[in-house]
Write a protein that holds these residues in place. Structure first.
Motif, short mmCIF file in Angstrom:
data_model
loop_
_atom_site.label_atom_id
_atom_site.label_comp_id
_atom_site.label_asym_id
_atom_site.label_seq_id
_atom_site.Cartn_x
_atom_site.Cartn_y
_atom_site.Cartn_z
N VAL A 231 0.81 -1.28 0.07
CA VAL A 231 -0.11 -0.26 -0.01
C VAL A 231 0.94 1.19 -0.09
CG1 VAL A 231 -1.69 1.27 1.45
CG2 VAL A 231 -2.06 -1.15 1.02
N GLY A 232 1.86 1.15 0.86
CA GLY A 232 2.69 2.16 0.68
C GLY A 232 3.42 2.49 -0.41
N GLY A 233 4.10 1.34 -1.10
CA GLY A 233 4.80 1.67 -2.29
C GLY A 233 4.02 1.95 -3.65
N SER A 234 2.76 1.56 -3.34
CA SER A 234 1.80 2.02 -4.50
C SER A 234 1.10 3.39 -4.30
CB SER A 234 0.41 1.03 -4.46
OG SER A 234 0.58 -0.29 -4.43
N ALA A 235 1.05 4.02 -3.10
CA ALA A 235 0.81 5.20 -2.96
C ALA A 235 1.87 6.08 -3.38
CB ALA A 235 0.47 5.53 -1.36
N HIS A 236 3.31 5.75 -3.12
CA HIS A 236 4.36 6.64 -3.54
C HIS A 236 4.39 6.65 -4.93
CE1 HIS A 236 8.29 7.86 -4.22
NE2 HIS A 236 8.40 6.86 -5.22
N ALA A 237 3.96 5.47 -5.66
CA ALA A 237 4.16 5.46 -7.18
C ALA A 237 3.18 6.43 -7.78
CB ALA A 237 3.97 4.02 -7.68
N LEU A 238 1.97 6.29 -7.33
CA LEU A 238 0.78 7.09 -7.63
C LEU A 238 1.27 8.63 -7.38
CD1 LEU A 238 -2.21 7.36 -8.70
CD2 LEU A 238 -2.94 7.09 -6.53
N ASP A 239 1.60 9.07 -6.40
CA ASP A 239 1.93 10.55 -5.92
C ASP A 239 3.16 11.12 -7.10
OD1 ASP A 239 0.19 10.44 -3.80
OD2 ASP A 239 1.66 10.19 -2.30
N ALA A 240 3.96 10.03 -7.20
CA ALA A 240 5.20 10.34 -8.17
C ALA A 240 4.75 10.33 -9.59
CB ALA A 240 6.37 9.32 -7.93
N VAL A 241 3.81 9.70 -10.17
CA VAL A 241 3.36 9.78 -11.55
C VAL A 241 2.45 10.98 -11.38
CG1 VAL A 241 1.90 8.70 -12.90
CG2 VAL A 241 3.08 7.05 -11.96
N LEU A 242 1.72 11.23 -10.71
CA LEU A 242 0.72 12.53 -10.53
C LEU A 242 1.68 13.87 -10.65
CD1 LEU A 242 -2.08 11.71 -8.09
CD2 LEU A 242 -2.38 12.02 -10.41
N THR A 243 2.55 13.86 -9.82
CA THR A 243 3.63 15.00 -9.82
C THR A 243 4.35 15.20 -11.18
OG1 THR A 243 4.37 14.69 -7.50
CG2 THR A 243 5.72 16.01 -9.02
N HIS A 244 4.75 13.96 -11.86
CA HIS A 244 5.42 14.13 -13.23
C HIS A 244 4.31 14.40 -14.36
CE1 HIS A 244 8.28 12.94 -16.28
NE2 HIS A 244 7.23 12.34 -16.85
N VAL A 245 3.25 14.06 -14.17
CA VAL A 245 2.09 14.10 -15.42
C VAL A 245 1.68 15.60 -15.40
CG1 VAL A 245 1.76 11.79 -15.70
CG2 VAL A 245 0.15 13.02 -14.36
N THR A 246 1.84 16.26 -14.27
CA THR A 246 1.38 17.62 -14.20
C THR A 246 2.60 18.64 -14.55
OG1 THR A 246 1.70 17.58 -11.65
CG2 THR A 246 -0.56 17.08 -12.49
N GLN A 247 3.87 18.04 -14.42
CA GLN A 247 4.58 18.99 -14.79
C GLN A 247 5.43 18.89 -16.27
OE1 GLN A 247 7.49 18.24 -11.75
NE2 GLN A 247 6.63 19.25 -10.17
N ARG A 248 5.23 17.53 -16.71
CA ARG A 248 5.92 17.30 -18.03
C ARG A 248 4.86 17.87 -19.03
NH1 ARG A 248 9.90 16.31 -21.19
NH2 ARG A 248 9.74 14.80 -22.72
N THR A 249 5.20 18.46 -20.05
CA THR A 249 4.33 18.89 -20.94
C THR A 249 4.84 18.18 -22.62
OG1 THR A 249 5.85 20.98 -21.58
CG2 THR A 249 4.02 21.15 -19.75
N GLN A 250 3.67 18.28 -23.34
CA GLN A 250 3.94 17.82 -24.68
C GLN A 250 2.78 18.52 -25.66
OE1 GLN A 250 3.54 13.79 -25.13
NE2 GLN A 250 5.68 13.19 -24.88
N PHE A 251 3.36 19.05 -26.56
CA PHE A 251 2.38 20.15 -27.67
C PHE A 251 1.65 20.90 -26.78
CE2 PHE A 251 1.97 15.51 -28.79
CZ PHE A 251 2.64 15.50 -30.01
N GLY A 252 2.63 21.75 -25.93
CA GLY A 252 1.79 22.77 -25.15
C GLY A 252 1.12 22.62 -23.94
N ARG A 253 0.94 21.53 -23.47
CA ARG A 253 -0.18 21.00 -22.21
C ARG A 253 0.53 19.92 -21.56
NH1 ARG A 253 -5.10 18.27 -25.18
NH2 ARG A 253 -5.60 17.84 -23.27
N ALA A 254 0.12 19.91 -20.20
CA ALA A 254 0.62 18.92 -19.43
C ALA A 254 0.18 17.67 -19.89
CB ALA A 254 0.07 19.21 -18.03
N ILE A 255 0.87 16.39 -20.04
CA ILE A 255 0.69 15.07 -20.27
C ILE A 255 -0.63 14.49 -19.64
CG2 ILE A 255 2.61 14.73 -21.40
CD1 ILE A 255 3.30 12.95 -19.09
N GLY A 256 -0.71 15.12 -18.20
CA GLY A 256 -1.85 14.51 -17.45
C GLY A 256 -3.01 15.11 -17.73
#
Length: 365
Positions: A231-256
């Protein structure tokens, strides 16, 4: 009919448990990587993690597994490499369930203080260890493979075949009678070892008629503990992915913001929350020693293994190219997920076990 009757109070995180989580997260964030011994001592001395489930009469705090589950979740978030699972959960519950007060008085205070590390051998994987009476008492011969934290543990609790049946023996290994070799394993944060016993002195802590019961209890405790880590590892993975997809952009918009990514994240959130519920109930069953512990442990193993596998896979894939590099931690979480899938039985093993426990064997509806 199967009835779920664990204490509902154990399902809700208390204010004290929330404070424990906060303190742990802060400590694990500040402790330098690689200082495993220092972290082990800080967890024991500053927070008292090792003695949470150890009764006060043996030097512990006398809490329940509900508090230890909080610790395990936070350990799973950071892939903490200290031998908490092997020492406190596996060996700790083996000693507690043995019913041997003298044995508990001898070794549990050391576990509670952090001065003793321990593990089990021959319980998680088949082993060929026999016990025989020597001139000065019992001795063990044979080998047990893939022993968690087996290379450096101060105490081994070994399942061995004695002349009167299977027993669990306590063995304090020495170089003269015990050879321990580290195994190269998929998950470097969970070390394992091959243990060869050549006349190692030991003493029994279970009678043959209770050995199976004790081992079943240890394995279910391990399953519940690993579910909490997942549960802890899954929560970390989810948090890390959410942070990445809100910061990473493609075609001028966040991939999230792309619909396909949103769907994947929604599916992942559902899996993680389902795993959290299954883990919480299993932890409550272990804390309250509920009769349905075996069912709850296997159900948690299925739910949490699946969620952890999905979460770590998405952790790698949704980070794109960087997620596949050695420098990024995502691969370590993926390794933990894959290695743990068979640690206490695969998901399919537990589905079959659940069918038997619930009386569903042979049904097709």
């Amino acid at each position: 009919m199967f009835r779920l009757d664990a204490d509902p109070a154990l399902l809700v995180e208390t204010e004290e448990q929330g404070q424990l989580r906060t303190v742990l997260r802060d400590l694990l964030a500040e402790d330098p990587p690689g200082d495993e011994q220092g972290l082990w001592q800080r967890l024991a001395g500053e927070i008292g993690v090792h003695g949470l489930v150890v009764p006060e009469k043996y030097g512990g705090s006398g809490y329940t597994f509900a508090e230890l589950a909080v610790v395990l979740q936070e350990m799973g978030r950071v892939l903490c490499p200290v031998p908490l699972l092997s020492t406190v959960v596996l060996a700790g519950y083996a000693l507690l369930d043995s019913g041997d007060q003298r044995t508990c008085e001898r070794w549990l205070p050391g576990i509670a203080s952090g001065g003793l590390t321990a593990t089990v051998a021959g319980m998680l994987h088949p082993a060929a260890v026999t016990a025989e009476r020597g001139p000065d008492g019992w001795v063990l011969r044979g080998e047990a493979d893939f022993v968690p934290d087996g290379e450096g543990s101060d105490l081994l609790l070994v399942m061995a075949r004695a002349p009167d049946g299977e027993r669990v023996f306590a063995c304090e290994p020495d170089d003269a009678t015990c050879e321990r070799t580290a195994r190269r394993v998929l998950d470097p944060t969970r070390p394992q070892a091959l243990v060869r016993l050549r006349g190692a002195p030991a003493e029994p802590i279970t009678e043959p008629e209770r050995t199976s019961e004790v081992i079943d209890g240890v394995l279910d405790a391990g399953r519940v503990a690993v579910a909490a880590e997942h549960v802890g590892g899954s929560a970390h993975a989810l948090d890390a992915v959410l942070t990445h997809v809100t910061q990473r952009t493609q075609f001028g918009r966040a991939i999230g913001s792309f619909q396909a990514v949103k769907h994947r994240l929604a599916d992942l959130l559902v899996e993680v929350e389902g795993a959290r519920s299954a883990s919480a109930y299993a932890s409550a069953c272990l804390a309250g020693r509920a009769a349905e512990l075996a069912v709850a442990a296997s159900a948690a193993a299925v739910a949490c293994t699946g969620a952890h596998r999905l979460a770590t896979t998405e952790y790698v894939q949704l980070h794109g190219g960087i997620g596949f590099t050695w420098e990024h931690p995502a691969h370590l979480y993926l390794r933990r997920a894959r290695a743990d899938e068979a640690l206490f039985g695969t998901a399919d093993d537990h589905r079959l076990r659940l069918a038997g426990l619930l009386g569903l064997t042979g049904r097709t509806d």
